[in-house]
Design a protein around this motif. Structure first.
Motif: not given
Length: 283
Positions: A202-208, A221-225, A227-238, A259-264
């Motif tokens: 299971q992976q939380m993503v801050g998808f740009a 994403a960091q402000r919201r999540f 606390h998940l540490g490495t469970g949150l990964k932020c990045g663009e598609a690449t 999705f850290a943005d609540f999956a629109p």
């Protein structure tokens, strides 16, 4: 081939919006969707939350291909004989698309609040083991406790957890083992302990997205999540392609993307096109 599930907590979202997001996921290459199972929204107990099995049934009725399940149902919420009947019914109604994810219960305060259980963590794992044994009886085609109808095909069992006793249940019962996002750094360590179960994470993503600034997305994403540490990964598609590719190379066969943005819908669709699509084009 690697499977991609949308992890979509059914909190603070209308039923129509929830169904539309899953339909977008289905059209965008996701293989499945998974919901949570609580009576109160975790860390936000006053936030509206839909019941887990009902929402899975509703979504299955409004989709055609996508698998439906949970990460994970709380064992204490349902009597094993009732759970077996529910799972069989939903599996048949959905054309075999339902998977049964089960856990021992991660919020003891919630169980006590609603007079469900005051069992210790060890007792809850013991109870889960008893449920898993009972499901085998209820789903059999003979025996005193065999239910009719029996499932026309096996219902996949998904178990999570990292403790030795949970991993023993994984080895004995599970088709899939899911590693929670708070323990991703232990994937290689725990992989040899799961037996024949197939591994997922299971992976939380801050998808740009293309139209978004990565720094802004990451900050939110960091402000919201965070606390998940490495469970949150932020990045663009690449970046996310490389991140998930590394886990796939290490043995992961399924990803539950949160999705850290609540999956629109636009995030779901672009993730499907760019990240999932990249994997499909190279397979």
């Amino acid at each position: 081939m690697t499977e991609w599930f949308l992890y979509l907590p059914q909190s603070r979202i209308g039923l129509d919006d929830l169904v539309s997001r899953v339909q977008v996921a289905e059209a965008s290459g996701f293989d499945g969707v998974a919901f949570l199972d609580h009576l109160d929204t975790p860390m936000a107990p006053t936030a509206p939350l839909w019941e887990a099995m009902t929402i899975a049934t509703w979504v299955a009725a409004h989709t055609e291909r996508i698998k439906v399940g949970h990460v994970v149902l709380c064992d204490a919420f349902r009597h094993p004989s009732v759970l077996a009947k529910q799972a069989t019914t939903l599996a048949e109604a959905s054309g075999g698309r339902f998977e049964l994810g089960l856990g021992s219960g991660s919020m003891p305060d919630e169980l006590a609040k609603y007079d469900i259980s005051t069992a210790t963590a060890r007792e809850r794992v013991d109870a889960l083991g008893q449920t898993l044994d009972a499901l085998g009886e209820f789903w059999s085609t003979d025996g005193q406790r065999a239910q009719a109808p029996a499932p026309s095909q096996p219902i996949p069992l998904v178990l999570g957890g990292v403790g030795p006793r949970m991993l023993d249940l994984v080895r004995r019962h599970a088709d899939w083992w899911n590693l929670p996002c708070t323990h991703l750094d232990r994937f290689a360590e725990l992989l040899p302990a799961i037996g024949n179960a197939r591994p997922s994470i299971q992976q939380m993503v801050g998808f740009a997205r293309r139209d978004q600034d990565l720094a802004t997305v990451s900050e939110t994403a960091q402000r919201r999540f965070g606390h998940l540490g490495t469970g949150l990964k932020c990045g663009e598609a690449t970046e996310l392609i490389d991140h998930f590719g590394a886990f796939e190379a290490a043995g992961a066969q399924r990803f539950y993307v949160w999705f850290a943005d609540f999956a629109p819908p636009e995030s779901i669709a672009e993730f499907g096109e760019t990240v999932i699509g990249a994997g499909s084009s190279t397979s």
